[in-house]
Design a protein around this motif. Sequence first.
Motif, mmCIF file in Angstrom:
data_model
loop_
_atom_site.group_PDB
_atom_site.id
_atom_site.type_symbol
_atom_site.label_atom_id
_atom_site.label_comp_id
_atom_site.label_asym_id
_atom_site.label_seq_id
_atom_site.Cartn_x
_atom_site.Cartn_y
_atom_site.Cartn_z
ATOM 1 N N UNK A 122 0.859 -1.261 0.075
ATOM 2 C CA UNK A 122 0.049 -0.095 0.103
ATOM 3 C C UNK A 122 0.864 1.272 0.068
ATOM 4 N N UNK A 123 1.904 1.381 0.854
ATOM 5 C CA UNK A 123 2.603 2.571 0.907
ATOM 6 C C UNK A 123 3.384 2.655 -0.428
ATOM 7 N N UNK A 124 3.908 1.372 -1.002
ATOM 8 C CA UNK A 124 4.816 1.768 -2.248
ATOM 9 C C UNK A 124 3.806 2.332 -3.199
ATOM 10 N N UNK A 125 2.638 1.625 -3.548
ATOM 11 C CA UNK A 125 1.882 1.959 -4.532
ATOM 12 C C UNK A 125 1.443 3.467 -4.516
ATOM 13 N N UNK A 126 1.095 3.814 -3.210
ATOM 14 C CA UNK A 126 0.654 5.390 -3.045
ATOM 15 C C UNK A 126 1.496 6.178 -3.181
ATOM 16 N N UNK A 127 2.989 6.000 -3.018
ATOM 17 C CA UNK A 127 3.973 6.701 -2.940
ATOM 18 C C UNK A 127 4.415 6.964 -4.448
#
Length: 248
Positions: A150-155
């Motif tokens: 989730x963090x990587x895709x959001x970033x």
Amino acid sequence: MVDTTTARTGLYGSNIGANMLAAAVAETVGTFILVYGGTAVAVAAALQRPVAGPAYDSLATPLAFGLALLAVVAAVGHVSGGHVNPAVTLGLAATGSFPWRYVPAYLIAQLVGAVLGALATWATFGAPGRDQVALAATVPGPGVGVGTAVLVEALVTFVLVFVVVSVATDDRVHSSLAPIAVGAGLAVAVLVAGPVTGGAANPARALGPALVAGEFTSLWVYIVAPLIGGIAAAVVYDRFLAKGRAPE
């Protein structure tokens, strides 16, 4: 009297309200080109197929997605704004830069284009493309937890949409730079996130191959996280940079 709402709806100088059908068709075709161009190369790489000579390395997929988006923005940006990504559409709508009444048509067009792109990749590589590598559907890499995904895709979606909004909505940026900048932004996003999440940075890009290949592992991550990142990017640019003065 000029309809100022219509005049400011489109990226890259497009006038969406003038012909909604044309805009929807452009979004469908544009998303098709993006998904087909990117996933076909990703499938070829996964199947270790050579392209015009020796087999290529991991740079091929990010470059394919980046170049495909560059081509799409140059080809249809003046018609529909070249969103080809729900994160871009919803980010612009959230900041008032795109009318909410147009959002459903854009999202449907993008999903249809993504499915058609995945079907084209399946047709290109046949059963091995779908059965062995799931048409390059994005899934978290080995050992990657949901929180990290989730963090990587959001970033990475934040990076992509920030670039899109900055070069496509601000008249201080020369229009000729927009396709190059946007394509480079996507290439960087896929380079960074590819080994971790597959690097979707686009819910439509994730949904098309997933629906056609029947690969639904952590699919919600690739819908929710890019929307969070995209809306955040649009809000940051709109609130802090859009009205700023260029350095003298």
